[in-house]
Design a protein around this motif. Structure first.
Motif, PDB file in Angstrom:
ATOM      1  N   SER A  54     -18.234 -33.879  53.706  1.00 22.96           N
ATOM      2  CA  SER A  54     -16.809 -34.195  53.684  1.00 22.96           C
ATOM      3  C   SER A  54     -16.607 -35.272  54.743  1.00 22.96           C
ATOM      4  O   SER A  54     -17.254 -35.230  55.790  1.00 22.96           O
ATOM      5  CB  SER A  54     -15.979 -32.978  54.080  1.00 22.96           C
ATOM      6  OG  SER A  54     -16.324 -31.856  53.309  1.00 22.96           O
ATOM      7  N   THR A  68      -5.086 -39.025  53.596  1.00 21.01           N
ATOM      8  CA  THR A  68      -4.781 -38.628  52.219  1.00 21.01           C
ATOM      9  C   THR A  68      -4.490 -39.894  51.413  1.00 21.01           C
ATOM     10  O   THR A  68      -3.684 -40.723  51.849  1.00 21.01           O
ATOM     11  CB  THR A  68      -3.547 -37.706  52.205  1.00 21.01           C
ATOM     12  OG1 THR A  68      -3.835 -36.560  53.010  1.00 21.01           O
ATOM     13  CG2 THR A  68      -3.217 -37.231  50.793  1.00 21.01           C
ATOM     14  N   THR A  96     -14.662 -35.181  45.266  1.00 23.49           N
ATOM     15  CA  THR A  96     -13.434 -34.411  45.521  1.00 23.49           C
ATOM     16  C   THR A  96     -12.276 -35.333  45.913  1.00 23.49           C
ATOM     17  O   THR A  96     -12.403 -36.051  46.895  1.00 23.49           O
ATOM     18  CB  THR A  96     -13.683 -33.419  46.673  1.00 23.49           C
ATOM     19  OG1 THR A  96     -14.965 -32.808  46.461  1.00 23.49           O
ATOM     20  CG2 THR A  96     -12.615 -32.371  46.762  1.00 23.49           C
ATOM     21  N   HIS A  97     -11.133 -35.242  45.190  1.00 27.68           N
ATOM     22  CA  HIS A  97     -10.838 -34.425  44.027  1.00 27.68           C
ATOM     23  C   HIS A  97     -10.918 -35.204  42.716  1.00 27.68           C
ATOM     24  O   HIS A  97     -10.827 -34.600  41.652  1.00 27.68           O
ATOM     25  CB  HIS A  97      -9.420 -33.844  44.142  1.00 27.68           C
ATOM     26  CG  HIS A  97      -9.269 -32.839  45.237  1.00 27.68           C
ATOM     27  ND1 HIS A  97      -9.895 -31.599  45.203  1.00 27.68           N
ATOM     28  CD2 HIS A  97      -8.596 -32.877  46.411  1.00 27.68           C
ATOM     29  CE1 HIS A  97      -9.575 -30.920  46.299  1.00 27.68           C
ATOM     30  NE2 HIS A  97      -8.809 -31.668  47.055  1.00 27.68           N
ATOM     31  N   GLY A 114     -12.566 -31.706  41.747  1.00 27.67           N
ATOM     32  CA  GLY A 114     -13.493 -32.020  42.826  1.00 27.67           C
ATOM     33  C   GLY A 114     -14.674 -31.096  43.018  1.00 27.67           C
ATOM     34  O   GLY A 114     -15.368 -31.198  44.035  1.00 27.67           O
ATOM     35  N   ASN A 139     -10.032 -40.042  45.452  1.00 25.40           N
ATOM     36  CA  ASN A 139      -8.662 -39.763  45.869  1.00 25.40           C
ATOM     37  C   ASN A 139      -8.554 -38.268  46.107  1.00 25.40           C
ATOM     38  O   ASN A 139      -9.107 -37.476  45.348  1.00 25.40           O
ATOM     39  CB  ASN A 139      -7.682 -40.229  44.772  1.00 25.40           C
ATOM     40  CG  ASN A 139      -6.248 -39.861  45.082  1.00 25.40           C
ATOM     41  OD1 ASN A 139      -5.853 -38.705  44.969  1.00 25.40           O
ATOM     42  ND2 ASN A 139      -5.473 -40.836  45.513  1.00 25.40           N
ATOM     43  N   ASN A 140      -7.850 -37.888  47.189  1.00 26.18           N
ATOM     44  CA  ASN A 140      -7.786 -36.459  47.551  1.00 26.18           C
ATOM     45  C   ASN A 140      -6.361 -35.911  47.544  1.00 26.18           C
ATOM     46  O   ASN A 140      -6.080 -34.922  48.212  1.00 26.18           O
ATOM     47  CB  ASN A 140      -8.420 -36.235  48.935  1.00 26.18           C
ATOM     48  CG  ASN A 140      -7.720 -37.025  50.028  1.00 26.18           C
ATOM     49  OD1 ASN A 140      -6.869 -37.863  49.742  1.00 26.18           O
ATOM     50  ND2 ASN A 140      -8.079 -36.761  51.277  1.00 26.18           N
ATOM     51  N   SER A 162      -1.581 -34.225  53.094  1.00 26.19           N
ATOM     52  CA  SER A 162      -1.811 -33.173  52.093  1.00 26.19           C
ATOM     53  C   SER A 162      -1.092 -31.911  52.494  1.00 26.19           C
ATOM     54  O   SER A 162      -1.199 -31.463  53.640  1.00 26.19           O
ATOM     55  CB  SER A 162      -3.300 -32.849  51.988  1.00 26.19           C
ATOM     56  OG  SER A 162      -4.003 -33.962  51.547  1.00 26.19           O
ATOM     57  N   ASN A 170      -8.236 -29.104  53.182  1.00 27.37           N
ATOM     58  CA  ASN A 170      -8.411 -29.934  51.981  1.00 27.37           C
ATOM     59  C   ASN A 170      -9.513 -30.978  52.208  1.00 27.37           C
ATOM     60  O   ASN A 170      -9.278 -32.179  52.174  1.00 27.37           O
ATOM     61  CB  ASN A 170      -7.076 -30.594  51.622  1.00 27.37           C
ATOM     62  CG  ASN A 170      -7.143 -31.320  50.287  1.00 27.37           C
ATOM     63  OD1 ASN A 170      -7.824 -30.870  49.367  1.00 27.37           O
ATOM     64  ND2 ASN A 170      -6.442 -32.448  50.184  1.00 27.37           N
ATOM     65  N   ALA A 172     -12.597 -33.453  51.636  1.00 26.26           N
ATOM     66  CA  ALA A 172     -12.841 -34.322  50.480  1.00 26.26           C
ATOM     67  C   ALA A 172     -13.994 -35.280  50.740  1.00 26.26           C
ATOM     68  O   ALA A 172     -14.476 -35.414  51.869  1.00 26.26           O
ATOM     69  CB  ALA A 172     -11.575 -35.107  50.141  1.00 26.26           C
TER      70      ALA A 172
END
Ligand code: GCB
Length: 608
Positions: A54, A68, A96-97, A114, A139-140, A162, A170, A172
């Motif tokens: 991540s 985000t 992700t996502h 994701g 894009n998350n 987010s 979250n 990503a």
């Protein structure tokens, strides 16, 4: 044809590992597309980023961690000319996502969701004997239509944030491996198996899908590489006499080799390890190989320091060692499908897995677990967009999950949602379609379940007739009447359980969540909430309730380990309900579980 088969090298297949340092940049203005970043990211803005991982927890500034929006990765992969005439695919185990993939400046794939793999065929754009530029725009952002669901807040300066409707960070990025996959033009695309038992033999119905009309052969080998059965044709039956079954915590895996034959020549070859077992729900029992099982284990997360949700095989290994040490036999992939290597390890170690799709946050609240205890209703399913777009995304994710995991012995149930809002009528048709789809797609017709939030009670829930196994997430003594009110919590818990009993559903119940936040090392006599003493008192109360209902056939405590969440007044740098710390060391209560679980027989409470 898009194949979900796990990437493997064989006599006909090749893999190029693309993990490592990629170029990376944020794109808060979403200018990458207009500025043709598909032909290469702007060097002035890029940094290096490890894959898989991540992106969030590497950074020392908050804007980057919380970023985000759109963000981009770039690498290159050399494709040798000797592979001309083969199918060349780029396989992302997850992005992700959502992702848009460009190779040599051409858009070759898009994918929503994701936590599941996809492969993009690149033959039309590949350059042989040269490095090929791979650029991915991810894009998350969260919304009502995404799995998991949430929202995206925009500050006055345009910065996005987010706002998950769920209780995990979250994270990503390209969080799992990326590989170039080389397969022959005549290609095995998919296969499925379904087992039944006849005396000491097993009968496996199989089906192979191939992008070819060449002859299909199946060879089954035991663990000593001895050939024990063969078959031919795209579907048929394989009998193994004196079969060694896959049993709970005593796994045995046969190797199924699938061959596409061009006369004497092998056109394609693919192998997978398969555990042979049956799974069935009968009355209030869960039967594996016709024997009742009691589930002991955890709700988990893919979560660790620095990696975030990034795949880390060392952490995975440690988790399995801890689960074995404590006497567990199962876990739920809360709240999204885990990496395939985890499912493979569960097959090898004989763990029972409840495989969950990322349908979490279908209750509009970050603190849904708490607000549900107060009776809050949100009518999530009454929104038109949920009945259209969310449902379409849900069905796509469920189809991909079943396509990916359908042959794994460890997967004994599908969890189709976590803590959805079930008290409004609009939930009912939605549930029906999702539950029907799971039944239709799964060759093994495994039991289906969903994790039920506190206010999904016998009186209020409109959806409890859908699952084959009822899974309760209950926090009596934590979110509901905690601390010195524990006695009342127990009474309320028993009242609810009595109501379930009175309904007489004649189905097994599991506790898929129960737990108390506990800061490792905080001791207090007598206990206070958050102390290690309280965690133990709370759990002993839960056990007393579980043990007094015979239809309760399993307990999966929340959570295996402490894990990262969004910051807020309810969380102290994350959720602390772990039985282990985030660094995978035991809290005191781990020894309580060890003693209990080592002493509960596998067929605990069975009437058989
Ligand atoms: C729940 C959720 C889980 C949370 C947990 C908690 O009900 O399913 O995602 O982390 O409660 O600890 O509050």
């Amino acid at each position: 044809m898009n194949s979900m088969l796990y990437p493997k090298t064989s006599r006909t297949r090749r893999i190029v590992d693309m993990n490592g340092l990629w170029k990376f940049c944020f794109d808060p203005e979403s200018e990458g597309l207009k500025n043709n970043w598909k032909n290469g990211l702007d060097p002035k803005r890029t940094m290096e980023m490890p894959v898989p991982a991540s992106f969030n927890d590497f950074f020392t500034d908050k804007d980057s961690r919380e970023y985000t929006g759109d963000f981009w990765y770039e690498t290159s992969v050399f494709v040798p000319g000797e592979w001309e005439g083969k199918n060349i695919g780029l396989r992302f185990d997850c992005a992700t996502h959502r992702a848009v993939v460009f190779v040599n400046g051409e858009k070759i794939a898009t994918h929503e969701g994701g936590f599941l793999p996809f492969t993009a065929r690149i033959n039309k754009v590949v350059k042989w004997n040269e490095p090929n530029r791979v650029v991915v725009c991810l894009n998350n952002e969260l919304s009502y239509t995404t799995l998991p669901a949430g929202s995206t807040k925009v500050f006055s300066d345009g910065t996005k944030m987010s706002k998950p409707f769920f209780d995990f960070y979250n994270y990503a990025g390209l969080q799992r491996p990326v590989r170039l996959v080389v397969t022959p033009k005549d290609e095995i695309v998919d296969f499925s198996v379904k087992h039944s038992l006849e005396g000491s033999d097993s009968i496996t119905e199989y089906k192979v899908t191939a992008d070819s009309d060449k002859e299909i052969l199946i060879q089954v080998y035991d663990e000593n590489r001895k050939l024990v059965a063969t078959a031919s044709g795209d579907k048929g039956v394989i009998r193994i006499s004196n079969v060694r079954l896959w049993e709970v915590r005593d796994a045995y895996l046969y190797t199924f080799r699938i061959l596409l034959m061009d006369q004497e020549m092998i056109a394609d070859e693919y192998e997978e390890e398969i555990g042979i077992r049956t799974i069935e729900v009968k009355d209030t029992d869960i039967l594996i190989n016709n024997k009742p099982v009691y589930l002991k284990g955890f709700g988990k997360h893919e979560d660790s320091e620095i990696n975030g949700r990034g795949f880390n095989l060392a952490v995975v290994k440690r988790d399995f060692e801890l689960m074995k040490w404590i006497g567990a036999n199962s876990f739920r992939t809360s709240h999204y499908p885990y990496a395939e290597e985890i499912i493979q390890m569960a097959d090898r170690e004989g763990f029972l897995v409840i495989d969950e799709v990322a349908a979490v946050g279908f209750f509009e609240s970050l603190m849904n677990f708490m607000e549900a205890s107060t009776g809050k209703q949100t009518a999530f399913f009454s929104r038109e967009i949920v009945q259209t777009e969310t449902k379409a995304n849900h069905k796509a994710a469920l189809s991909e999950l079943i396509a990916r995991d359908k042959n794994h012995a460890c997967v004994i149930a599908w969890s189709l949602m976590n803590e959805p809002e079930t008290t409004s009528k609009s939930a009912v048709p939605y549930f029906k379609e999702i539950f029907d789809l799971a039944r239709e797609l799964d060759p093994q017709k495994r039991p289906r379940t969903f994790a039920m939030v506190m206010n999904s009670t016998p009186n209020a829930c409109k959806c409890y007739s859908f699952p084959d196994i009822l899974s309760l997430n209950r926090y009596y003594g934590w979110y509901n009447r905690g601390g010195y009110e524990m006695m009342e919590a127990k009474e309320a818990f028993i009242r609810e359980m009595d109501q379930w009993q009175e309904l007489g559903l004649n189905k097994p119940f599991l506790f898929t969540e129960f737990g108390a936040d506990t800061m490792a090392g905080i001791h207090k006599l007598p206990s206070v909430m958050w102390s290690e003493e309280y965690q133990e008192e709370y759990l002993r109360m839960q056990f007393e309730v579980f043990d007094s209902y015979d239809f309760v056939k399993g307990e999966q405590v929340w959570n295996f380990a402490d894990f990262q969440t969004t910051e807020g007044i309810m969380r102290v740098n994350g959720n602390k309900k772990g039985i282990f710390t985030r660094n995978r060391q035991p809290k005191a209560v781990a020894y309580v579980f060890k003693k209990r679980w080592e002493n509960l027989p596998l067929n605990y409470k069975s009437i058989l």
